[in-house]
Design an enzyme around this catalytic site. Sequence first.
Site, PDB file in Angstrom:
ATOM      1  CB  SER A   1      16.924 -12.368   0.446  1.00  0.00           C
ATOM      2  OG  SER A   1      15.785 -12.149   1.249  1.00  0.00           O
TER       3      SER A   1
ATOM      4  CG  HIS B   1      19.634  -8.994   4.317  1.00  0.00           C
ATOM      5  ND1 HIS B   1      18.758  -9.189   3.291  1.00  0.00           N
ATOM      6  CD2 HIS B   1      19.568 -10.104   5.099  1.00  0.00           C
ATOM      7  CE1 HIS B   1      18.165 -10.365   3.428  1.00  0.00           C
ATOM      8  NE2 HIS B   1      18.629 -10.940   4.534  1.00  0.00           N
TER       9      HIS B   1
ATOM     10  CB  ALA C   1      13.572 -19.780   7.494  1.00  0.00           C
TER      11      ALA C   1
ATOM     12  CB  ALA D   1      15.454  -2.371   4.062  1.00  0.00           C
ATOM     13  CB  THR D   2       9.700  -3.864   4.679  1.00  0.00           C
ATOM     14  OG1 THR D   2      10.006  -5.267   4.710  1.00  0.00           O
ATOM     15  CG2 THR D   2       9.454  -3.426   3.246  1.00  0.00           C
TER      16      THR D   2
ATOM     17  CB  SER E   1      14.202 -20.877   0.815  1.00  0.00           C
ATOM     18  OG  SER E   1      13.771 -19.532   0.648  1.00  0.00           O
TER      19      SER E   1
ATOM     20  N   GLY F   1       9.518 -18.095  -0.477  1.00  0.00           N
ATOM     21  CA  GLY F   1      10.367 -19.147   0.058  1.00  0.00           C
ATOM     22  C   GLY F   1      10.325 -19.169   1.565  1.00  0.00           C
TER      23      GLY F   1
END
Length: 514
Positions: free
Chosen positions: A327, A362, A322, A344-345, A324, A320
Amino acid sequence: MRVVLLGTGSADGWPNPFCSCASCGVVRGTAEVRGQTSALVDGTLLLDCGPDAPRAAARLGAPLDGVRHLLLTHAHPDHVGPAALLWRRWASASAPLDVVGPASALELCRDWVGADDPVRWRPVTAGSSLRLGAYAVRALPAAHDGEALLWDVTGPSGSRLLYATDTGPLPAATLSLVEAAAYGLVLLEETFGTVPDHGTGHLDLSTFPLALAALRRVGAVVPGTRVVAVHLGHRNPPPAELAARLNGWGASLCRDGAVLDVPRGAARPRPGAGPGTGAGPGAGAGPGAGAGVPAGGGPDAPGGPGAGTGHRPHRTLVLGGARSGKSSWAEASLRASPEVTYVATAPSYPDDPEWTERVALHRARRPAAWRTVETADVAAVLASATGPVLVDDVGNWLTVALDRAGVWSDPSALPLVRADADELVAAWRAAQVPVVAVSNEVGAGVVPATPAGRLFRDELGRLNARLAAESDEVVLLVAGLPVPLRSVTGGTAGQVGRPGPVGYRPGPAPTSGD
C-alpha cells in the site's frame, strides 16, 4: 538558457566521505559522486557558490571568468564559499560582479573582497524582484533556517527556471508567487531520501512528490517542464533505484556536470490531467550532458537508468503479502499527482478496534489534496474518473462481493461474484486515466484450513491474474522491496521500484539541518 549543474549533492555530498552505509558504498568511486549543489547559467549567472563549486567548474571545463551575477540562497557554508571571491581577485578580474542574496549571506563575503574590487552588494528579501543584466530575477520564500531564498530566473529569450534549494514543503506564499509560471526547468531539492523524520527544512522522498504536486496544481510545473532533483544526500537509495522512483513522478536524476537547455514557454496542463512525464526536452550538449537520455539509458547515462523522459504506466497492479509495503508503494507512486481519487474498499467493522485503527492509519498518511471514496463499486469510479485513481484493495473488494452474494452460506451464488469480477476487469481495461490497484498475494502460503478460506484464496488468485493480464505494470512487494513482474520500461528489480524500498534508511540522520 543553458544550465550546467556544477553540483547536485547535499552539504556533505554523496557519498559522505566518512560514511560506510550501503548508499555511500554504491556511489563511492563512481561517476555518481555528487558535490554541493550549484548551477551555472549561460556562463554568466551562478546560483550558489559553496566550497565545491569553483573546483567542480574547473573539472567540467566551465570557466567562471564570465560570471557577472552571483545569487546566494542562504548563509549555510555549503552554499556560500566566500574564498572564491578572493580567488577572483587574484585573477585580476576587472568586470563588475553582482552578489545578491540575504543580508546574512552577503555579510559572510564582505571580508573576502578588497576595497577596490568591482563587487556590488545587493541584499534582498523574499518577494524582491530585480534586473541583472539580461535576466529578470525574483527572490521567493523558502521553508528553511533563518533567511533563505529560492530563485525564479527568466532568461533573455523568456525561458524560465526555478532553483528551489534548500527548502522544506513549499510555503503558501511561494506557491502563490509562482502561479502559472510554466517553468521550463525546475531544480527541486530532495535531501533526505527515505528518512522522513529528519526534522529539518528539507524535502525527502515522502515530501518531494507533494511539493511537485503543489507546483503542478498552481501551474508552475506543466507538461514540458523538466524537473531535476538536486541537493541529494546519502539517505537516498542507490542512484538506479532513486532515478526509477523520480521518473515515476515525472522528475529525473542528473549527474554533476549535466548540461540542460531550458525551453522557452511550456504547455499549459489539460484539465484533470495527471502528472505526465514532466521530462520536457532533452538536455543540451556539453560536458557531462544528459542529452536526451532515455529512461533505462544505461549505467553510463547521467543519473543512471531512468534518468530521461520515461513512460508512465497506465494500469499498475501492486501485489504483496501482509505488511509487505504494497500500500505504501502504491500511494507513493501517485504522490506527485495534483489530484488523486483514493478508493477505499474495506468494509466497516465498528466493533473491531484493531481494524478501526488500521483504517485510521491509512487515512492519516494520505495527502490532504486526495479525495477518498469509500465504496466497493470500483467499476463505477473507474468509469467516471477524470484523474488518477488508487484502489486499495482488491482483496477487500472481493470480501464485500462474497458477503453481498451470500456465498459463504450458499456456494451456488458464486456466479454472481464472478459477474461482478467481470465488470471490474472490464472497467480496469477501459480506464482512461492512470490507475493503480493494490491486491493481496495469498497463494504462496499454507493451504487454508477452511472451505471459506480456500474459496477466497482461489477467487482472489483468479482475479489477480485477470487484472495482471490487463495491466501495463505489475509489481510484487517482498519485504518492502519491489520486484517487477511486468514493467513498461523493461526494468530490473532495482529499476522498477518507483517508490523505492520501504523503510530503507541509509546512514544516520544528522542532528541539524544540512
